[in-house]
Scaffold this active site. Sequence first.
Site, PDB file in Angstrom:
ATOM      1  N   ALA A 107       0.842  -1.298   0.019  1.00 12.06           N
ATOM      2  CA  ALA A 107      -0.054  -0.124  -0.041  1.00 12.06           C
ATOM      3  C   ALA A 107       0.901   1.075  -0.287  1.00 12.06           C
ATOM      4  CB  ALA A 107      -0.983  -0.289   1.111  1.00 12.06           C
ATOM      5  N   GLY A 116       0.600  -5.271   0.805  1.00 15.88           N
ATOM      6  CA  GLY A 116      -0.220  -6.059   0.093  1.00 15.88           C
ATOM      7  C   GLY A 116       0.386  -5.862  -1.914  1.00 15.88           C
ATOM      8  N   GLU A 173      -0.104  -9.305  -0.957  1.00 17.39           N
ATOM      9  CA  GLU A 173      -1.720 -10.139  -1.352  1.00 17.39           C
ATOM     10  C   GLU A 173      -2.244  -9.850  -2.569  1.00 17.39           C
ATOM     11  OE1 GLU A 173      -3.210  -6.668   1.691  1.00 17.39           O
ATOM     12  OE2 GLU A 173      -4.122  -8.413   2.830  1.00 17.39           O
ATOM     13  N   GLU A 179       3.118  -6.056   7.741  1.00 12.99           N
ATOM     14  CA  GLU A 179       2.220  -5.198   8.557  1.00 12.99           C
ATOM     15  C   GLU A 179       2.105  -5.337   9.708  1.00 12.99           C
ATOM     16  OE1 GLU A 179       1.918  -7.210   6.107  1.00 12.99           O
ATOM     17  OE2 GLU A 179      -0.256  -6.182   4.549  1.00 12.99           O
TER      18      GLU A 179
END
Length: 691
Positions: A62, A103, A106, A126
Amino acid sequence: MNNHLYQHRGPLAVITLDHPPVNSLGHALRQRIVTALAAAQADSTVCAIVLTGNAKAFCAGADVSEFGTPLQRAEPVLATVLSQVENCKKPVVAAIAGVALGGGLELALACHARVALESAKLGLPEILLGLIPGSGGTQRLPRLVGVDTALAMMMGGQAQTARQLVDSGLLDDVVSQDVVDAACARAISLTDELAVNKTPLSRARDYQLNAAATQARITLERENLTPRQRLQPAYTALLDALEAATLPLIDGLQRERELFLQLQASTQSKALRHQFFAEREATKLPTNLQAAPRPVQTVAIIGAGTMGAGIAICALNAGLNVILLEQDDATLQRGQQRVTEHYQNRVAAGKMKAAVAAAAEAHLSPTTDWAQLSRADLVIEAVFEDLAVKQEVFKKIDAHARASAVLATNTSYLDVDAIANVTARPQDVLGLHFFSPANVMKLLEVVRGSQSSADVLATGMTLGKTLKKLPVLTGNAFGFIGNRIYNAYRKQCELMLEDGAWPEDVDSALQAFGFAMGPFAVADLSGLDIAWRMRKAQAATRDPRERYVAILDQLCENGRLGRKAGAGYYTYVDGKQVKVTDAAVRDIITNASKQRAITRREIAASNIQRRALLTMVNEAALLLSEGVASRASDIDVVLVQGYGFPRWEGGPVFWARQQERAALDSDLQTLAREAGHGFVMADLSVLLESP
Ligand code: NAI
C-alpha cells in the site's frame, strides 16, 4: 506511468506495474491494473495474463502516504483489484522479482499462480505498523501455506526470500533468472490445462483449512503471546483474523476488514507509522548542512574494547577495510579475539556461511603501529571515557591521519569540541556515538561539533547507512540526545525511590507501559560503577541545593555494583534477578527518605509512568529549544531505537502530543516543584507545536 496497458507476448498479455520506485499501490496504479485486466480479458488474442513489476519491486504494498486520505478509499480499492484478479476467467500469473510486501504480496496471492526469482523477498509486514493485512492476506495466505507458515510470516512481519519459501506452497516456480519468461511458460501451461483437461484455475479461496486443527493452533499461539505482544492489539487481531480463515472467503474477508479498520484508526498504529516516517526523516541532514560525503573504504578504530570490537564487526560486515589499533599486543589480541569469536559463533549458529565470515575477517588489520592510520579514510576513537586520555589519543591521530581523513570520537558524554580542539583540524572532527552492542544496535548519534564541516557530517551519516544503522544528527551537548534524556529519566526514577516506591515498583510500572526493561534493572545490567565514577567526578561542582539521591552511591559503597557483582538494586541468584529487593537495599532507600524528611507513600503505577514520561518530555523540549535536536521526531527515533521506549507508543514526543495540554502543563509544574532546585522546566509549546 506507461501508456500501454500491456505488452503482447505471443498469446499472452504482460501487465507491468509501473509506479517508481517500488510500485506502491496508490490509487492511480490500482486503477491502471483494473483497466489493463479488463482490456486483456476482452482481448480475444490474449489467452492468459502475466502481472509483473521491475527488478527492485514486484510491489512494495500500500501507499502509506495515502493512509487516512480519501484516495485510500476511492474505488478501485485494493480489495476490488484483488477480487477482479481472482475472478478473471483467464489465468493470471504473478512474476515476482525484488520485493512483494504487504498489499503487493496480497496481489500475488489473488493470482492463479506465482512465479518468483529466488532472491525475491516476500512478506506481510503489517504487524510492524500496528496493522494486519487488510486485503485478504490473513485469508488467502494460510489457505496456501498452512497456518504455521502463515503465522510465522505474519506475527514476525519479516520478509523471506523465495528460496526460503520454495517448499511452502506459496510459489509455483522459483527460478534463478528470467522470471517473466518462467511466468509466461506457467501461464501457457495453465491455459492448456484449462482448455484440454478443463482443470479449473487454482484460486486460494477454494482451499479449505481444517477448522479444528486451525483453532487449536491459534489457541496455542494466543496463550503464548509475550507480555509486549499483549500490549499491542494488532497481535490479537491477527489471530482473530486467522481464525476467520476457516470461514468461506467472503466472510473471512469481511472479518479481516473490520479488524483492519479498527487498528488503522488506533493511536498505536498511528504511533508506529509516526516512527516509520520519523526514521526515514532522521537519516536526512537538514538542508543547510547538505554536502557530498567523503569516500570511505578504510576505517581505523582506536581501542578494541567492548565498543571498538563491535564497531569493527559492523564495518567488516559492510565490506570495509578495518584497521584495529590498541595500546599493546596483549590487549590487541584480546580485541581481535572478540571479533574472531563473534564470527565463529555466527557460523556455528548457522547464521553465516564460513566463507562469508572468512571474507569479512580478511579485511581486518590489527595493529599497534600508529603509522598505519595514514591508510584510513575515517578514524573512530573508542578508548576509555576520559577526556585527558581521549585528547592524548586525538593528538596522535592528528599526527598520523592523512589530510582528508574524517576523525570521530565514540564518546558517550564528553565535549566533542574539547576533543576536536587538540587537533589542528577541528573541522574534520565529529562524534559518532554507537550503542552497545555496537554490531546489533541500529542507532547512531552523529554529533556535530561547533566546527564540524558539512561534508564531515555527511560522511558520518553516510557511514551510518553503509553500516546499516539509523544515523541521527545531534548537537554537542552533555549526553547528546539520548543519554541526556535517559539521565533525566533515571534521576526522576531515583526521586521516586526516595518518595516511597521500591525499585521493583518503578521497573514493573515502566515495563507495563512497554519499556523493554525498567531503569533499575538496566542500571544493574550496565554496572552501577560507571555512574558512580561519573557522580564522584561531578561531586565538586554539584550545587548543594540540588535534590541529589545518594542511593546508588551507597549501593556501590556496599559492593553492590550490579549484576556482575551478584547484587545491585536487586540480588542475583545464579545470574537470575530476585524479583523483590532485599532488606539491605530497602534500608538504604528508607534511610534516604528519612534524611530528606520524606514520609514514604505508595506511588501508583500510573503515576510512576506519568512522572517518568513527563520528565522525558520536558528534557526533549529543552533539547529542541537548545537546538541539540534538529527535529522533534528525531528524539522519538533515538528513544525508541536506543533506549527501549516502546515503539508502539511512538516515542516521548508522540506520547506528549496525545495528552491533554492543560494536564501536561499542570503535572509538569508539580513535577518541577517536587524535583526541587536545579530542575529546569521547559515550555512545551516548542515540542508540541513543532512539525
Ligand atoms: P573498554 O574499556 O571496553 O575499551 C576501551 C579500550 O580502549 C581498551 O581496550 C583499551 O585498551 C583501549 N585504549 C585505552 N587507551 C588507549 C590508547 N591510548 N590507545 C589505544 N587504545 C587504548 O571501553 P568501551 O566500553 O568500549 O568504551 C569505549 C568508548 O565508547 C568510551 O568513550 C565509552 O564512553 C563509549 N561508549 C561505550 C558504550 C558502552 O555501553 N560500553 C556505549 C557507547 C559509547
